[in-house]
Enzyme design. Sequence first.
Site, PDB file in Angstrom:
ATOM      1  N   ASP A 172      -0.235  36.237  -0.010  1.00  9.90           N
ATOM      2  CA  ASP A 172      -0.354  35.974   1.424  1.00  9.90           C
ATOM      3  C   ASP A 172      -1.171  34.693   1.529  1.00  9.90           C
ATOM      4  O   ASP A 172      -2.382  34.708   1.290  1.00  9.90           O
ATOM      5  CB  ASP A 172      -1.055  37.132   2.137  1.00  9.90           C
ATOM      6  N   HIS A 173      -0.509  33.580   1.859  1.00  7.85           N
ATOM      7  CA  HIS A 173      -1.198  32.288   1.759  1.00  7.85           C
ATOM      8  C   HIS A 173      -2.407  32.192   2.679  1.00  7.85           C
ATOM      9  O   HIS A 173      -3.303  31.393   2.436  1.00  7.85           O
ATOM     10  CB  HIS A 173      -0.223  31.130   2.017  1.00  7.85           C
ATOM     11  N   HIS A 235      -0.624  38.719   7.847  1.00  9.55           N
ATOM     12  CA  HIS A 235      -1.724  37.793   8.104  1.00  9.55           C
ATOM     13  C   HIS A 235      -2.773  38.364   9.054  1.00  9.55           C
ATOM     14  O   HIS A 235      -3.979  38.323   8.775  1.00  9.55           O
ATOM     15  CB  HIS A 235      -1.200  36.486   8.714  1.00  9.55           C
ATOM     16  N   LYS A 336       4.640  31.814  18.899  1.00  7.72           N
ATOM     17  CA  LYS A 336       5.255  30.508  18.713  1.00  7.72           C
ATOM     18  C   LYS A 336       5.391  29.793  20.058  1.00  7.72           C
ATOM     19  O   LYS A 336       5.358  30.419  21.110  1.00  7.72           O
ATOM     20  CB  LYS A 336       6.636  30.661  18.060  1.00  7.72           C
TER      21      LYS A 336
END
Length: 485
Positions: A172-173, A235, A336
């Site tokens: 999970d970046h 996230h 978004k």
Amino acid sequence: MNESSSMILFGATGDLAQRKLYPALHRLYKKRKKPFAMIGVARRPYNHETFREMIKNSVEAQGETCDQSFLDTCFYFSLDVQDTENYRGLKELAEKVDLDFGLYGNRIFYLALAPEFFGIVTNKLKESGLTKGNGWKRLVIEKPFGRDLESAEILNKEIRSSFEEDEIYRIDHYLGKDMIQNIQVIRFANPIFESIWNNHHIANVQITSSETLGVEERASYYDRTGALMDMVQNHMLQMVALTAMEPPSRMVTEDIRDEKVKVLRSIRPVDVSNVGDLIVRGQYGSGTLPNGLPAIAYREEENISRDSETDTYVAAKLFIDNFRWAGVPFYIRTGKRLKTKSTEIIIQFKEAPANPYFKTFTNMKPNLLVIHVQPYEGITLKLNAKNFAHPMDTLPIKMEFAHTDEFNTTSEAYERLISDCMRGDSTNFTRWDEVALSWHYVDGIKEALKKKNPPLAFYESGTMGPIAADDLLAKDGTIWWPLSQ
């Protein structure tokens, strides 16, 4: 442990590899000076030279000069992942690379692929003997890990038939970002914060991850998932867990992960009786982008159904039912086509006790601790000070630490996480029980929404989301705090 290794990268010609992985590997190569080699695997009929040219272009697109010695460590193998015979050829190449570069058989298998191929590839790796080298082996897999808890359990079972849990690195970046990794230090290394990190002193926690972009080239994938599964399940819940976890008994991998699991297990479930009070789903309409250009609605995007019910925005109110956090709302939002690109964690402290002395001051604001994750990285503490121009007024002031100003060099998230994997440090990767608990929570939301079937809350592109998300906090007498610009 010997950190020399090869990486066998599946999905080597894909977007993730070109945008993130090759620049990260190039920077690591120049810093670490450890024996390393990479074999890129994909279906395209490339050879070693065309593959190296693609890598060079990828690195140079980041404004860096590509080191030729790095390119000399990169090789390519064309493979249909479902073709068992071809894996034998891959094994022969991997063994030759191990011998030529002195890598001791240590291998990282990185699957930058769609999840439906995870089980296929891991089984083929085992059948071909690629996982039976003399050294250690590690498997790195990208999200999404399943579509729900049931599919995630099936996928995990498939992978576990070839790799042990401690060999699996679910990436999970977000967990590689500097300020995410700083949360534990801010809390546990500073008694001034840890002593008040509880429901006696904290009014609420707000976690925001906002994007100005729309779905772009991810339309077909995104329309099957939406913000709830794309962002909240991984996230957002990871940031909640890191913010709310108890101090681990030791600052070691499994103790830290144990405390995160306890948080996820304590999140109050969402069901049909409370989903309307806890969850807001939105979808962007047309509007104006921050740069002044017009933006089309989600339903007008290419490859999106004109009656799509996919959420591009989710706001939620979470409660963590344990001793430390009882009664403290955690507000999360992600979306978004919003006004600002920013990820922040805001801790709002309770106001001072009411008494005649404090009531004489005007314009007092709550104390806020803001952890700026991206794009600006740092910490801000917002306080009240005396306004000498008006004796009974207070003046809001800020104490700021800019991470990027303090440190001349910083690591990109993928660079740091790949380095951790090479060193065998899985602290900042998600363990299976974290994944399972996250899906359990999200599945509860999905099931409640399916039964209640509330309408989507539409919002104008270029704003901070639907009015219903503001109402979620207004009912509690608070607001979403403005994000840093």
